[in-house]
Design a protein around this motif. Structure first.
Motif, mmCIF file in Angstrom:
data_model
loop_
_atom_site.group_PDB
_atom_site.id
_atom_site.type_symbol
_atom_site.label_atom_id
_atom_site.label_comp_id
_atom_site.label_asym_id
_atom_site.label_seq_id
_atom_site.Cartn_x
_atom_site.Cartn_y
_atom_site.Cartn_z
ATOM 1 N N THR A 30 39.200 -12.186 -27.385
ATOM 2 C CA THR A 30 39.246 -11.218 -26.244
ATOM 3 C C THR A 30 37.969 -10.462 -26.676
ATOM 4 N N ALA A 31 36.999 -10.181 -25.801
ATOM 5 C CA ALA A 31 35.897 -9.387 -25.826
ATOM 6 C C ALA A 31 36.147 -8.128 -25.094
ATOM 7 N N TYR A 32 36.003 -7.087 -25.657
ATOM 8 C CA TYR A 32 36.104 -5.657 -24.776
ATOM 9 C C TYR A 32 34.733 -5.122 -24.415
ATOM 10 N N ALA A 33 34.412 -4.641 -23.534
ATOM 11 C CA ALA A 33 33.192 -4.394 -22.915
ATOM 12 C C ALA A 33 32.971 -2.867 -23.097
ATOM 13 N N VAL A 34 34.158 -2.018 -22.786
ATOM 14 C CA VAL A 34 34.053 -0.723 -22.826
ATOM 15 C C VAL A 34 35.200 -0.092 -23.466
ATOM 16 N N THR A 35 35.236 1.053 -24.040
ATOM 17 C CA THR A 35 36.434 1.904 -24.532
ATOM 18 C C THR A 35 36.270 3.262 -23.721
ATOM 19 N N ILE A 36 37.395 3.604 -23.022
ATOM 20 C CA ILE A 36 37.335 4.848 -22.496
ATOM 21 C C ILE A 36 38.701 5.678 -22.788
ATOM 22 N N ASP A 37 38.500 6.836 -23.132
ATOM 23 C CA ASP A 37 39.631 7.547 -23.640
ATOM 24 C C ASP A 37 40.576 6.783 -24.671
ATOM 25 N N GLY A 38 39.942 6.032 -25.829
ATOM 26 C CA GLY A 38 40.487 5.417 -26.480
ATOM 27 C C GLY A 38 41.263 4.097 -26.025
ATOM 28 N N VAL A 39 40.847 3.482 -24.818
ATOM 29 C CA VAL A 39 41.548 2.426 -24.223
ATOM 30 C C VAL A 39 40.323 1.414 -24.237
ATOM 31 N N GLN A 40 40.735 0.200 -24.637
ATOM 32 C CA GLN A 40 39.726 -0.916 -24.595
ATOM 33 C C GLN A 40 40.036 -1.574 -23.428
ATOM 34 N N LEU A 41 38.923 -1.825 -22.331
ATOM 35 C CA LEU A 41 38.996 -2.774 -21.376
ATOM 36 C C LEU A 41 38.307 -4.075 -21.593
ATOM 37 N N LYS A 42 39.042 -5.260 -21.241
ATOM 38 C CA LYS A 42 38.566 -6.517 -21.720
ATOM 39 C C LYS A 42 37.123 -6.398 -20.759
ATOM 40 N N ALA A 43 36.432 -7.333 -21.466
ATOM 41 C CA ALA A 43 34.806 -7.512 -20.761
ATOM 42 C C ALA A 43 35.123 -8.162 -19.397
ATOM 43 N N GLY A 44 36.150 -9.160 -19.054
ATOM 44 C CA GLY A 44 36.376 -9.543 -17.806
ATOM 45 C C GLY A 44 36.789 -8.735 -16.849
ATOM 46 N N VAL A 45 37.674 -7.734 -17.191
ATOM 47 C CA VAL A 45 37.839 -6.506 -16.131
ATOM 48 C C VAL A 45 36.481 -5.800 -15.985
ATOM 49 N N TYR A 46 35.756 -5.624 -16.809
ATOM 50 C CA TYR A 46 34.399 -4.947 -16.502
ATOM 51 C C TYR A 46 33.629 -5.530 -15.639
ATOM 52 N N ILE A 47 33.442 -6.968 -15.953
ATOM 53 C CA ILE A 47 32.905 -7.804 -14.944
ATOM 54 C C ILE A 47 33.264 -7.867 -13.505
ATOM 55 N N TYR A 48 34.502 -8.074 -13.643
ATOM 56 C CA TYR A 48 35.291 -7.842 -12.367
ATOM 57 C C TYR A 48 34.834 -6.727 -11.201
ATOM 58 N N TYR A 49 34.950 -5.414 -12.315
ATOM 59 C CA TYR A 49 34.605 -4.061 -11.253
ATOM 60 C C TYR A 49 33.149 -4.170 -11.010
#
Length: 187
Positions: A30-49
């Motif tokens: 699992t690759a994480y693209a960004v951490t916001i307020d301590g929550v990691q978002l998966k790279a795929g979620v970031y790419i989707y957005y």
């Protein structure tokens, strides 16, 4: 157009990675693209957005100028939106989507809101339908079925937060009597 979308997603991910304390965990695939307020978002979620932001940009550009060829990557790259370059607009919109995603997740956790079995079934069915029609596009752009599922779950949770506050008898909502009175007075 595929190359532009993928390049925009990669560029946006790189910029955010450099500027927003991003991290990756490859040991568990699992690759994480960004951490916001301590929550990691998966790279795929970031790419989707990022992909959604690109599509929103091209649709808006097309609606403002029907003569504009938004299928031409070079044309799209040269455009501006809200006073910034197309690439910057995509990056900003992607981060806005990611921040909203995290905020909704945190609010649901705070309020104890969850989806019911019927909603989970709807999500599963919708993801399958999305995958049938767009799965190849998603995969080519690095978006997994799980990432699409996470985005759709978040969309449903957004509705749950809204209803919590604004449904009839919700925290900030109106009562049934107030609705009836308003309807009678205005119709």
């Amino acid at each position: 157009m595929f190359k532009w979308k993928k390049a925009a997603a990669v560029l946006a991910a790189a910029v955010v990675t450099a500027s927003c304390t991003a991290c990756s965990t490859f040991g568990n695939s699992t690759a994480y693209a960004v951490t916001i307020d301590g929550v990691q978002l998966k790279a795929g979620v970031y790419i989707y957005y990022s992909y959604a932001s690109y599509m929103e940009l091209t649709q808006t550009l097309q609606s403002e100028n029907s003569e504009l060829d938004v299928d031409d990557d070079d044309v799209v790259k040269k455009q501006t939106m809200d006073g910034v370059s197309a690439e910057t607009w995509i990056q900003n919109k992607t981060m806005e989507y990611c921040q909203r995603h995290v905020a909704i997740s945190q609010k649901c956790e705070e309020l104890g809101l969850e989806l019911d079995e019927e909603q989970e079934t709807e999500i599963s069915d919708t993801v399958e339908a999305f995958w049938e029609s767009n799965g190849e596009t998603y995969e080519k752009n690095g978006i997994s079925k799980d990432s699409v599922t996470q985005v759709l779950i978040n969309t449903y949770l957004t509705d749950e937060v809204f209803l919590y506050y604004y449904a009839v008898d919700g925290e900030e909502g109106v009562t049934e009597d107030e609705l009836k009175e308003y309807y009678e007075e205005n119709n």
